[in-house]
Scaffold this motif. Structure first.
Motif, PDB file in Angstrom:
ATOM      1  N   MET A   1       9.600  -2.945  -1.159  1.00  0.00           N
ATOM      2  CA  MET A   1       9.583  -1.481  -1.192  1.00  0.00           C
ATOM      3  C   MET A   1      11.006  -0.941  -1.294  1.00  0.00           C
ATOM      4  N   THR A   2      11.147   0.165  -2.004  1.00  0.00           N
ATOM      5  CA  THR A   2      12.440   0.828  -2.106  1.00  0.00           C
ATOM      6  C   THR A   2      12.332   2.245  -1.544  1.00  0.00           C
ATOM      7  N   ILE A   3      13.477   2.811  -1.198  1.00  0.00           N
ATOM      8  CA  ILE A   3      13.501   4.188  -0.702  1.00  0.00           C
ATOM      9  C   ILE A   3      12.983   5.136  -1.779  1.00  0.00           C
ATOM     10  N   ARG A   4      13.335   4.867  -3.036  1.00  0.00           N
ATOM     11  CA  ARG A   4      12.849   5.706  -4.127  1.00  0.00           C
ATOM     12  C   ARG A   4      11.332   5.682  -4.186  1.00  0.00           C
ATOM     13  N   LEU A  39       4.875  -0.122  -6.417  1.00  0.00           N
ATOM     14  CA  LEU A  39       4.734  -0.140  -4.962  1.00  0.00           C
ATOM     15  C   LEU A  39       3.400  -0.767  -4.568  1.00  0.00           C
ATOM     16  N   GLU A  40       2.332  -0.368  -5.246  1.00  0.00           N
ATOM     17  CA  GLU A  40       1.013  -0.942  -4.974  1.00  0.00           C
ATOM     18  C   GLU A  40       0.990  -2.436  -5.269  1.00  0.00           C
ATOM     19  N   VAL A  63      -1.906   5.027   6.080  1.00  0.00           N
ATOM     20  CA  VAL A  63      -1.036   4.309   7.010  1.00  0.00           C
ATOM     21  C   VAL A  63       0.401   4.327   6.500  1.00  0.00           C
ATOM     22  N   LEU A  64       0.564   4.051   5.195  1.00  0.00           N
ATOM     23  CA  LEU A  64       1.910   4.019   4.633  1.00  0.00           C
ATOM     24  C   LEU A  64       2.568   5.396   4.674  1.00  0.00           C
ATOM     25  N   LEU A  65       1.783   6.464   4.459  1.00  0.00           N
ATOM     26  CA  LEU A  65       2.357   7.812   4.460  1.00  0.00           C
ATOM     27  C   LEU A  65       3.023   8.116   5.795  1.00  0.00           C
ATOM     28  N   ARG A  69       7.125   8.618   6.027  1.00  0.00           N
ATOM     29  CA  ARG A  69       7.744   9.845   6.530  1.00  0.00           C
ATOM     30  C   ARG A  69       8.721   9.542   7.663  1.00  0.00           C
ATOM     31  N   ALA A  70       8.342   8.620   8.542  1.00  0.00           N
ATOM     32  CA  ALA A  70       9.227   8.256   9.652  1.00  0.00           C
ATOM     33  C   ALA A  70      10.499   7.593   9.126  1.00  0.00           C
ATOM     34  N   ILE A  71      10.363   6.715   8.138  1.00  0.00           N
ATOM     35  CA  ILE A  71      11.523   6.018   7.568  1.00  0.00           C
ATOM     36  C   ILE A  71      12.461   7.007   6.888  1.00  0.00           C
ATOM     37  N   LEU A  72      11.903   7.897   6.073  1.00  0.00           N
ATOM     38  CA  LEU A  72      12.727   8.874   5.368  1.00  0.00           C
ATOM     39  C   LEU A  72      13.387   9.851   6.349  1.00  0.00           C
ATOM     40  N   GLY A  73      12.676  10.171   7.432  1.00  0.00           N
ATOM     41  CA  GLY A  73      13.266  11.024   8.455  1.00  0.00           C
ATOM     42  C   GLY A  73      14.444  10.355   9.134  1.00  0.00           C
TER      43      GLY A  73
END
Length: 307
Positions: A1-4, A39-40, A63-65, A69-73
């Motif tokens: 997975m990437t941040i993008r 990503l999938e 679950v991923l959402l 959100r926590a990671i991006l935060g």
């Protein structure tokens, strides 16, 4: 997975459209779609149900959402800690509710630029629920809203007390001369903002104590300026916060004001940040500038509506 990929996925989940999500993150739709497919593939699960006019998250997608959100935060908090390590410098993303923004921002932004011309201040105007969501997800560094904060994990710095006045035409105010508290204002004459604006909630519940009373209230106006223009011409009455008095009385000369008896109804406006974000003095500096700008507006309104 990437941040993008995670940022594209969050945008897609919120927009519920590949086209809208692509515009939000400033890429083409095929590029966003390809990143979601990758990503999938990397996760080995389907994240999105692709429908003719909509998308829905699968259970894995839901679950991923939450995790994305926590990671991006967390990443936003890390970026903010670096940008604001010397106080109020660099770039600051500020959200402000619509019943505050057009009155406070012109004065506050001028003071901010005078203090530091290199400061990159980015402003978002939206209703409270959206601002709190954007703050929690790291898209904003701080927000200006009315207390209480409807979410845990936030730190609030009170800025000022904003009192409410009864506003309307001279003839309308004469008809309700005996109304000395908000609860005494006839509901069939009361105009408020669209549902969802915090000012409507504050006026009906905290200010008026009308939460459990039968209501015949027109909630059709989308801005406080529109509302003031209507009531100035005799189309009912409304509640006007002190911070808006200078601007709205200048724009609508026929608008008349009356103060309520003590204790005057009011709201507390605060600057709010995430508790997880680092504060090296930038919040205190920003709060002082906002408080100073608000003080000028409140001083102008101090004598308004007094008999």
């Amino acid at each position: 997975m990437t941040i993008r990929q995670l940022s594209y996925f969050v945008a897609l989940a919120e927009a519920r459209s590949f086209g809208l999500a692509a515009r939000r993150v400033h890429v083409t739709q095929p590029a966003l779609s390809q990143q979601i497919k990758e990503l999938e593939a990397n996760l080995g699960v389907s994240l999105v149900e692709r429908l003719p006019r909509d998308i829905r998250l699968t259970r894995a997608g839901q679950v991923l959402l939450e995790r994305a959100r926590a990671i991006l935060g967390d990443l936003s908090d890390a970026e903010q800690a670096v940008r604001l390590q010397r106080g109020l410098t660099g770039r600051v993303s500020l959200g402000v509710i619509p019943t505050i923004a057009p009155y406070l921002l012109p004065l506050a932004l001028t003071r901010l630029k005078t203090r530091d011309v290199t400061l990159d201040i980015r402003v978002r105007e939206a209703q409270t629920a959206r601002l709190v969501e954007d703050l929690g997800d790291g898209r904003l560094d701080a927000i200006v809203i009315a207390l209480p904060v409807p979410r845990s994990g936030m730190v609030a710095e009170p800025l000022f007390t904003d009192r409410f006045l009864l506003a309307g035409s001279e003839s309308r105010l004469a008809m309700v001369r005996a109304a000395r508290s908000p609860a005494q204002v006839p509901l069939d004459q009361l105009l408020l903002l669209d549902e969802g604006h915090c000012l409507a909630d504050q006026a009906l519940e905290a200010v008026c104590g009308l939460a459990n009373r039968p209501m015949r209230v027109d909630l059709g106006a989308s801005s406080l300026s529109t509302l003031c223009g209507l009531v100035a011409e005799g189309f009912g009455l409304t509640f006007l916060p002190e911070i808006a008095v200078r601007t709205e009385t200048a724009a609508a000369p026929a608008l008349r004001l009356r103060r309520f008896s003590d204790p005057e109804p009011s709201r507390t406006v605060a600057l709010v940040r995430r508790a997880s974000s680092q504060d090296d003095g930038w919040m205190r500096e920003l709060a002082e500038i906002l408080r100073d700008a608000a003080g000028e507006l409140l001083a102008h309104a101090a004598d308004a509506g007094r008999d």
